[in-house]
Design a protein around this motif. Structure first.
Motif, PDB file in Angstrom:
ATOM      1  N   LEU A 184       0.839  -1.196   0.000  1.00 28.67           N
ATOM      2  CA  LEU A 184       0.000   0.000   0.000  1.00 28.67           C
ATOM      3  C   LEU A 184       0.875   1.248   0.000  1.00 28.67           C
ATOM      4  O   LEU A 184       0.457   2.300  -0.473  1.00 28.67           O
ATOM      5  N   GLY A 185       2.084   1.121   0.544  1.00 27.15           N
ATOM      6  CA  GLY A 185       3.016   2.246   0.555  1.00 27.15           C
ATOM      7  C   GLY A 185       3.295   2.773  -0.851  1.00 27.15           C
ATOM      8  O   GLY A 185       3.379   3.974  -1.066  1.00 27.15           O
ATOM      9  N   ASN A 186       3.428   1.863  -1.815  1.00 26.23           N
ATOM     10  CA  ASN A 186       3.736   2.279  -3.189  1.00 26.23           C
ATOM     11  C   ASN A 186       2.504   2.791  -3.913  1.00 26.23           C
ATOM     12  O   ASN A 186       2.559   3.749  -4.665  1.00 26.23           O
ATOM     13  N   TYR A 225      -3.825  -1.698  11.412  1.00 22.17           N
ATOM     14  CA  TYR A 225      -4.566  -0.720  10.589  1.00 22.17           C
ATOM     15  C   TYR A 225      -4.278  -0.857   9.105  1.00 22.17           C
ATOM     16  O   TYR A 225      -5.092  -0.478   8.262  1.00 22.17           O
ATOM     17  N   TYR A 226      -3.118  -1.419   8.774  1.00 23.20           N
ATOM     18  CA  TYR A 226      -2.800  -1.711   7.367  1.00 23.20           C
ATOM     19  C   TYR A 226      -3.889  -2.642   6.806  1.00 23.20           C
ATOM     20  O   TYR A 226      -4.342  -2.492   5.678  1.00 23.20           O
ATOM     21  N   SER A 227      -4.315  -3.584   7.645  1.00 24.11           N
ATOM     22  CA  SER A 227      -5.340  -4.537   7.224  1.00 24.11           C
ATOM     23  C   SER A 227      -6.687  -3.861   7.020  1.00 24.11           C
ATOM     24  O   SER A 227      -7.519  -4.348   6.253  1.00 24.11           O
ATOM     25  N   PHE A 240      11.402   4.988   4.230  1.00 25.87           N
ATOM     26  CA  PHE A 240      11.426   3.918   5.243  1.00 25.87           C
ATOM     27  C   PHE A 240      10.187   3.049   5.145  1.00 25.87           C
ATOM     28  O   PHE A 240      10.250   1.832   5.195  1.00 25.87           O
ATOM     29  N   PHE A 241       9.044   3.721   5.034  1.00 26.72           N
ATOM     30  CA  PHE A 241       7.785   2.971   4.985  1.00 26.72           C
ATOM     31  C   PHE A 241       7.796   2.025   3.791  1.00 26.72           C
ATOM     32  O   PHE A 241       7.481   0.846   3.898  1.00 26.72           O
ATOM     33  N   SER A 242       8.178   2.573   2.645  1.00 29.96           N
ATOM     34  CA  SER A 242       8.048   1.803   1.412  1.00 29.96           C
ATOM     35  C   SER A 242       9.081   0.688   1.298  1.00 29.96           C
ATOM     36  O   SER A 242       8.781  -0.405   0.833  1.00 29.96           O
TER      37      SER A 242
HETATM   38  N1  PHE Z   1       6.678  -1.506   2.629  1.00 27.40           N
HETATM   39  C1  PHE Z   1       5.294  -1.792   2.771  1.00 27.40           C
HETATM   40  C2  PHE Z   1       4.493  -0.903   1.855  1.00 27.40           C
HETATM   41  O1  PHE Z   1       5.048  -0.147   1.106  1.00 27.40           O
HETATM   42  C3  PHE Z   1       4.850  -1.597   4.194  1.00 27.40           C
HETATM   43  C4  PHE Z   1       5.591  -2.478   5.113  1.00 27.40           C
HETATM   44  C5  PHE Z   1       6.485  -1.976   5.987  1.00 27.40           C
HETATM   45  C6  PHE Z   1       5.399  -3.828   5.096  1.00 27.40           C
HETATM   46  C7  PHE Z   1       7.197  -2.795   6.852  1.00 27.40           C
HETATM   47  C8  PHE Z   1       6.074  -4.658   5.950  1.00 27.40           C
HETATM   48  C9  PHE Z   1       6.972  -4.138   6.842  1.00 27.40           C
HETATM   49  O2  PHE Z   1       3.299  -0.954   1.851  1.00 27.40           O
END
Ligand code: PHE
Length: 461
Positions: free
Chosen positions: A28-30, A106-108, A218-220
């Motif tokens: 989801l980050g991308n 919350y990602y879910s 970092f997130f991505s």
């Molecule tokens: N990198 C993932 C994303 O871009 C998010 C993520 C971070 C997944 C850390 C796993 C661990 O959506």
């Protein structure tokens, strides 16, 4: 062998690590976060800073985590415990495990929205996105479905479960992204979007743009979550950490860039000029509110919408399985739980913790809007700020300080050297290893430290 004397689970092949790690990074980050941050932070200027952050900060930290994992063959806490036991450095990895668990919750929810969209798209139902977001009887089962899929893959074991899933899902994902980007680019008027997206207006770069770009890197890349320590711990000594790490960063960045190419040309081609600015700065709703409407106006729009949300769910799944893997591997290593029990118990708690996030978009007023230090949040937004942003920055800082100043860098350089020619001079008698050590000791802690201080308002740039 790991500490308990049992052979540690391993990736079936070198490609297995790359596919699973890239699967974690691409998510989801991308597809959701990168485009909306690009729209909010000046288009091409943000993309430019983001690329620098990936190259100069993200990749050195990525190599650091993979090497630390492979060197110690442990989960993040075990990795630090087996090097400098019972020290302050444990704060970083403890946060890692917590962050993966909290973000998974919350990602879910966001992934659940995507499944909901897919359903309404395919079934032609008249339920709107707002209804899905606001109504517990829709969003809670969607959250549950997504977490169940995640648990199901993780309980299958490292190479059997994650690797098998990644091998099928990743190439499929790339194909779909490319197809949608080509379609988007072929729309009349699309080039204005390409210009906005890829032609940086350097006057738009400021402290906030840099901070958001660094945080997004970092997130991505899934760096600063202990995830690459865990995945590195399943990696064989004969595999090349440098090339694997660079491949993962390259794939993640490619998908993010293609993600933008799906979205920005379409926005410029299909939106009235006066409304474009408002659409670009629409925030977290960019993908979920605007894209389906744009797809609807396109020939074959329903199909495009469906393909897009299938892609989003697949991308989210290969990331969520990696988030669950971090606490699961901790329980297996340190508490001697079996994989099945760990996946179900932790996944179950992530579902429970996901409930307030799921209900924070209108279902429960008290969760949907409250103020902390004068800033308005909803529960999901607060979780993302505390865990998705601040905690990851603190972890990244602590891991670079740990490797650069507390733990001997030579040991990790030696680790990376196994399977690669890290210490061989490449130009002017300087090796990649020397450059990496310089970055880990100085560049990364200084840049990330400054970023953290500005986040807390201690300094202003
Ligand atoms: N990198 C993932 C994303 O871009 C998010 C993520 C971070 C997944 C850390 C796993 C661990 O959506």
């Amino acid at each position: 062998m790991d500490v308990s004397g049992k052979p540690r689970e391993k990736w079936g092949s070198k490609l297995g690590f790359i596919l699973a790690a890239a699967g974690s990074a691409v998510g989801l980050g991308n597809i959701w976060r990168f485009p909306y941050l690009t729209g909010e932070n000046g288009g091409g200027a943000f993309v430019f800073v983001y690329l620098l952050c990936v190259l100069l900060i993200g990749i050195p930290l990525l190599l650091n985590e993979v090497a630390l994992g492979r060197h110690t063959k442990r989960n993040p806490i075990g990795a630090i415990q087996s090097t400098i036991p019972n020290s302050i450095w444990l704060v970083g990895p403890i946060l890692c495990i917590a962050v993966c668990f909290f973000v998974l919750s919350y990602y879910s929810v966001i992934a659940g929205w995507a499944i909901g969209f897919l359903y309404t798209n395919i079934s032609g139902s008249s339920i709107t996105f707002e209804t899905i977001q606001e109504t517990p009887k829709y969003i809670l089962p969607l959250l549950g479905i997504f977490i169940l899929m995640t648990i199901w893959i993780v309980q299958g074991g490292v190479s059997k479960g994650i690797e098998k899933a990644s091998k099928i899902l990743m190439p499929l994902l790339l194909l779909i992204v490319v197809a949608v980007a080509i379609k988007s680019l072929s729309l009349p008027g699309a080039m204005a979007g390409v210009d906005y997206y890829l032609n940086p207006d350097f006057s738009k770069i400021n402290g906030k743009v840099v901070i958001m770009a660094l945080g997004q890197a970092f997130f991505s890349l899934s760096v600063g979550w202990g995830l690459m320590i865990t995945y590195g711990s399943y990696m064989d000594k004969s595999h090349n950490i440098v090339s694997a790490g660079v491949w993962v960063a390259f794939t993640d960045t490619l998908v993010a860039l293609l993600g933008g190419l799906m979205i920005f040309p379409a926005i410029f081609a299909l939106t009235a000029p006066a409304e474009i600015e408002g659409v670009l700065t629409g925030g977290t709703t960019l993908v979920f509110n605007v894209l389906p409407q744009i797809f609807d106006q396109m020939p074959g729009g329903a199909m495009f919408g469906a393909i897009f949300f299938i892609l989003l769910v697949i991308a989210a799944l290969t990331s969520s399985i990696s988030m669950l893997e971090v606490p699961v591997s901790y329980m297996i290593d340190e508490k001697k739980w079996n994989r099945k029990k760990s996946a179900w118990v932790i996944g179950g708690f992530a579902f429970l913790l996901g409930i307030p996030s799921a209900l924070s978009f209108g279902a429960v007023d008290g969760l949907s809007a409250f103020k902390i230090f004068g800033t308005e949040y909803n529960f999901l937004g607060m979780m993302d700020t505390v865990f998705g942003t601040f905690s990851v920055i603190i972890i990244s800082l602590s891991l670079s300080l740990f490797t650069g100043w507390a733990f001997k860098t030579d040991r990790l350089v030696a680790e990376i050297n196994e399977g690669s020619s890290f210490s061989k001079p490449i130009a002017l008698g300087i090796s990649m290893a020397q450059v990496w050590v310089f970055f880990i000791k100085f560049v990364v802690p200084i840049v990330v430290g400054v970023m953290l201080l500005t986040q807390f308002g201690i300094i202003n740039i």
